[in-house]
Design an enzyme around this catalytic site. Structure first.
Site, PDB file in Angstrom:
ATOM      1  N   CYS A 148     -25.477  11.884  32.386  1.00  0.00           N
ATOM      2  CA  CYS A 148     -26.355  13.348  32.084  1.00  0.00           C
ATOM      3  C   CYS A 148     -25.827  14.285  33.098  1.00  0.00           C
ATOM      4  CB  CYS A 148     -27.943  13.674  32.437  1.00  0.00           C
ATOM      5  SG  CYS A 148     -28.429  15.362  32.434  1.00  0.00           S
ATOM      6  N   CYS A 167     -27.725  16.869  34.825  1.00  0.00           N
ATOM      7  CA  CYS A 167     -28.883  16.361  35.498  1.00  0.00           C
ATOM      8  C   CYS A 167     -28.792  16.060  37.197  1.00  0.00           C
ATOM      9  CB  CYS A 167     -29.769  15.289  34.723  1.00  0.00           C
ATOM     10  SG  CYS A 167     -30.366  15.210  32.743  1.00  0.00           S
ATOM     11  N   ASP A 168     -27.962  15.661  37.016  1.00  0.00           N
ATOM     12  CA  ASP A 168     -27.643  14.746  38.705  1.00  0.00           C
ATOM     13  C   ASP A 168     -26.333  15.167  38.377  1.00  0.00           C
ATOM     14  OD1 ASP A 168     -29.515  12.984  38.244  1.00  0.00           O
ATOM     15  OD2 ASP A 168     -28.840  11.943  36.557  1.00  0.00           O
TER      16      ASP A 168
END
Ligand code: NDP
Length: 311
Positions: free
Chosen positions: A135, A138-139
């Site tokens: 993701c 997300c990261d």
């Protein structure tokens, strides 16, 4: 197992399920939430969450999930750690077959989530959360000024690669063929980005690293079988997601990609009294906050359904 007919049962212990539970409990529906064998869902694999509103500092995924769970319990949700093997939606009330028995309910909210598809390499598992992610939203932020690879050739890979160019210094796009599967507009855009370097006909043979995390990738050319090592800091696997719909056994209509089909702007499914929230019905956004949003919608719509039917 208690034989009373429940008003609403929520299947799934992720952001969608817990949020649905919070709303349903606060509306006095006495929900039962079945959180499955891996409570917390995909966020349990996320080390730091920085994009869930309300928290000034990054917080670990498991911390956020246990807070949501505790909140759902505090407002009156009954939570059980069981697994729904199959459902019978043909007769009302509906029957849920669990590994520990069966129960009946007037209304179901399916919030079983989706799973990222992985390459299934031992090294990929070893470095998950330490340089291996599925993701970028997300990261990606953790790879500012660093070099990363995105694996895959579909719209997800194109989108993730494009997103990562705003953080990373270079993004390698590793694809097993020499043509992207992504839609033309997304493929053209990503390939025109000067920070993106496509590596065609390549598959990941191994992810390399040490105690600190990922420091490289070994790629194999599918035509010649030759391997090459590339130094980098992160690997984003973007080869698709699989929604968890097996328990429905074909009784609820799915969309063309296998996600639960919901009415536009709603969480209603093809079966009256069955609602779907979170990643199991969302191939596009797949964020904790959007999952929570649809969980809220599902609880409100389930409440309307119960009221309309005097249940
Ligand atoms: P797709 O199934 O479309 O693409 C998966 C990609 O990964 C393919 O290029 C495939 O290669 C590759 N792949 C699969 N397995 C492996 C493997 N084991 N090793 C190496 N490569 C592998 O999935 P997506 O998640 O990209 O997209 C799913 C759906 O969601 C699509 O319909 C897409 O259009 C949609 N979507 C739309 C977006 C948007 O519009 N903004 C954003 C994201 C997704 P190959 O091509 O050789 O099969």
């Amino acid at each position: 197992m208690n034989q009373e007919v429940r008003r609403v049962v929520i299947i799934g212990g992720g952001p969608a399920g817990y949020t649905a539970a919070i709303y349903a409990a606060r509306a006095g529906r006495k929900p039962l939430l079945i959180e499955g064998l891996a409570p917390g869902g995909q966020l349990m694999m996320t080390t730091d969450i920085e994009n869930f509103p309300g928290f000034e500092k990054p917080l670990p995924g498991p911390t956020l999930m246990s807070a949501m769970r505790a909140q759902a319990e505090r407002v009156g949700t009954e939570i059980i750690g069981d697994y729904v093997e199959r459902v019978d939606l043909a007769a009302r009330p509906f029957t849920l077959h669990l590994s520990g028995g069966e129960l009946k309910t007037h209304c179901v909210i399916v919030a079983t989530g989706a799973e990222a598809k992985w390459l299934n390499l031992p090294s990929e598992k070893e470095f998950q959360g330490r340089g291996v992610s599925a993701c970028a939203t997300c990261d990606g932020f953790f790879f500012r000024g660093k070099k990363v690879a995105v694996v895959g050739g579909g719209d997800t890979a194109a989108e993730e690669a494009g997103y990562l160019t705003s953080h990373a210094s270079e993004v390698l796009l590793v694809h097993r063929r020499d043509e992207l599967r992504a839609s033309k507009i997304m493929a053209d855009r990503v390939l025109a980005n000067p920070k993106v370097r496509p590596l065609w006909h390549k598959v990941v043979d191994q992810i390399l690293g040490n105690d600190e995390g990922v420091n490289g990738i070994r790629l194999k050319d599918v035509r010649t079988g030759e391997c090459m090592d590339v130094e980098l800091d992160g690997v984003f696997v973007a080869i698709g997601h699989a929604p968890n719909t097996a328990l429905l056994g074909g009784q609820v209509k799915l969309d063309g990609q296998g996600y639960i089909a919901t009415a536009p702007g709603s969480t209603r499914t093809s079966v009256e009294g069955v609602f779907a929230a979170g990643d199991v019905q969302d191939s596009k956004f797949r964020q904790a906050v959007t999952a929570a949003g649809t969980g809220c919608m599902a609880a409100i719509e389930a409440g309307h359904y119960l009221d309309e039917h005097n249940l």
